[in-house]
Design a protein around this motif. Sequence first.
Motif, PDB file in Angstrom:
ATOM      1  N   VAL A 291       0.843  -1.201   0.000  1.00 14.23           N
ATOM      2  CA  VAL A 291       0.000   0.000   0.000  1.00 14.23           C
ATOM      3  C   VAL A 291       0.874   1.245   0.000  1.00 14.23           C
ATOM      4  O   VAL A 291       0.600   2.224  -0.709  1.00 14.23           O
TER       5      VAL A 291
ATOM      6  N   GLY B 212       1.953   2.342  -3.283  1.00 12.97           N
ATOM      7  CA  GLY B 212       0.896   2.697  -4.224  1.00 12.97           C
ATOM      8  C   GLY B 212       0.193   1.518  -4.846  1.00 12.97           C
ATOM      9  O   GLY B 212      -0.498   1.668  -5.854  1.00 12.97           O
TER      10      GLY B 212
ATOM     11  N   PRO C 239      -2.680  -1.238  -4.480  1.00 13.72           N
ATOM     12  CA  PRO C 239      -3.843  -1.716  -3.717  1.00 13.72           C
ATOM     13  C   PRO C 239      -3.739  -3.208  -3.452  1.00 13.72           C
ATOM     14  O   PRO C 239      -3.222  -3.965  -4.276  1.00 13.72           O
TER      15      PRO C 239
ATOM     16  N   CYS D 102      -5.524  -6.908  -1.412  1.00 13.98           N
ATOM     17  CA  CYS D 102      -6.736  -7.583  -0.952  1.00 13.98           C
ATOM     18  C   CYS D 102      -6.326  -8.836  -0.187  1.00 13.98           C
ATOM     19  O   CYS D 102      -5.497  -9.612  -0.663  1.00 13.98           O
TER      20      CYS D 102
ATOM     21  N   TRP E  83      -5.288   4.334   3.794  1.00 13.05           N
ATOM     22  CA  TRP E  83      -5.453   3.059   3.095  1.00 13.05           C
ATOM     23  C   TRP E  83      -6.874   2.810   2.583  1.00 13.05           C
ATOM     24  O   TRP E  83      -7.178   1.722   2.093  1.00 13.05           O
TER      25      TRP E  83
ATOM     26  N   LYS F 101      -9.868   2.328   0.257  1.00 16.75           N
ATOM     27  CA  LYS F 101      -9.984   1.844  -1.132  1.00 16.75           C
ATOM     28  C   LYS F 101      -8.693   1.219  -1.650  1.00 16.75           C
ATOM     29  O   LYS F 101      -8.585   0.873  -2.819  1.00 16.75           O
ATOM     30  N   ARG F 102      -7.694   1.073  -0.776  1.00 20.96           N
ATOM     31  CA  ARG F 102      -6.420   0.469  -1.199  1.00 20.96           C
ATOM     32  C   ARG F 102      -6.061  -0.762  -0.385  1.00 20.96           C
ATOM     33  O   ARG F 102      -5.100  -1.456  -0.721  1.00 20.96           O
TER      34      ARG F 102
ATOM     35  N   TYR G 174     -10.987  -2.309  -7.951  1.00 22.84           N
ATOM     36  CA  TYR G 174     -10.042  -1.525  -7.157  1.00 22.84           C
ATOM     37  C   TYR G 174      -8.612  -1.597  -7.673  1.00 22.84           C
ATOM     38  O   TYR G 174      -7.713  -1.029  -7.067  1.00 22.84           O
ATOM     39  N   ASN G 175      -8.399  -2.333  -8.766  1.00 20.63           N
ATOM     40  CA  ASN G 175      -7.062  -2.471  -9.350  1.00 20.63           C
ATOM     41  C   ASN G 175      -6.061  -3.059  -8.361  1.00 20.63           C
ATOM     42  O   ASN G 175      -4.885  -2.677  -8.330  1.00 20.63           O
ATOM     43  N   CYS G 176      -6.532  -4.005  -7.538  1.00 18.77           N
ATOM     44  CA  CYS G 176      -5.638  -4.641  -6.570  1.00 18.77           C
ATOM     45  C   CYS G 176      -4.521  -5.390  -7.275  1.00 18.77           C
ATOM     46  O   CYS G 176      -4.754  -6.063  -8.291  1.00 18.77           O
TER      47      CYS G 176
END
Length: 452
Positions: A205, A208, A210, A212, A264, A266-267, A295-297
């Motif tokens: 995180v 930069g 994201p 999960c 953090w 949404k990331r 979320y582009n994790c």
Amino acid sequence: MEMPTGRKKMMDLQGLSDAASVLTFEERFINPTVSTGLWWCATAEDVHAAEINAVCLGLGRSWDDLSLCKNFLKQFRFIFVVIPDKQKRDEAVKELQKRCMGISVLIPCASAFHGCTSIAEIRAQGGISAVNHLLMGAIELPAHGLLDLADVQRVDMSKVPCVGSGIQELDRAIGGFFEGEVSVWTGRRGEGKSTLLSQLLIEAVNQGMPVCAYSGELPAWRFKAWASLQAAGPEHITCQTDPGSGKEYYSVPQAVQSLIDDWWAKRFLLFDNTVSSSNDADAILEVFNYAVRRYNCCVFLIDNLMSIRMQGDQDYYRQQGEFTGRLAEFAKKQGVHVHLIAHPRKTGKDTGNRLDADDVGGSGEITNRADNVFALRRLADEKAEEKGFSSVLSILKNRSFGSTISVGLDFEPGSRRFYKAGTGNPNKKYGWNFMQQIELEEVADDENNPFG
């Protein structure tokens, strides 16, 4: 094309009845011994115009149905895709190559159709000889599933996206955690695997990326409490004493927690393990795929493999290996990195002994499919005092560079942070610290503004 006299010896033609349920063709014109292959047409009208060994997908049938007639298709020397419309031809080529691996696929040369939009039109203008002429100069496409090594492009590893661990010696050895890879983490219960992996997610995180996480054992509030301590660091936590039991514990002040939450948001996503399907392997992968899209994790955690509920009647360990394979496919398809915690098998070894890759519990397929395998081991107090560090992080497998080093780590219990023994710093500042500085500067500016 003329049907050879050998047509009468076609009694051994395999899969004809299955093919008839999926494809449209005239049986009297089907003969795999003809050297001109199988002609794949766009419509039944074109099948009628091409005649010999001409087929098309049957009405109401899909490409998935080709699995029913593989034996039929394999009898032909090649498949010649004679569809004038380029977009439809490209689609047919893609689907045929994907489902008929091992069968050569040919297409007509660029000028073969002379502006005609169907095989029927070609026959109407030039007769059957014009149709047969389509095969002249046909182009055989590269075999699906085979690469010419000379054509494989070089990759500059320094430019491949990766996430650092925050432990300099580890990153120097493995180059970071690369996209499209799976890392398996093992170690005996209670030795810090989940804690270290939570810290690695915070590092991602901070870079930069994201993330999960799936935790099959911790409720969401406890997962957040522990991660918050790590994000806050020893300088921004308070020690409290439970008045009833006298137990001391650490917590993050609300003002600091608010900054961390803003940082953090949404990331850092957490799989909701309270839903009924929370431990189901399929559900976890579905949510992970959504986390990539929404979320582009880029970094994912499974903690741990033993908590995943597998479906089917297969051996449980084999299912674990297959799930690891699915994680590897997910990582490659989505261009993400997956961390997977797997407990070691019970071997009866002395708990002070170093683990190796064969000690990972479950099927050997777990470590076979992994790109990296790590083991975290806590030292006994006497050994820790002798060595000067409390834990050892060992690289058991590293596919990219073959590194197998071990790194001594210390642990700061209040903030639950691991750091390199001797040279590491448990007081590292993450992004929220700088948000705090900006907010304080803004407040100071407002106080000095007479027009505020």
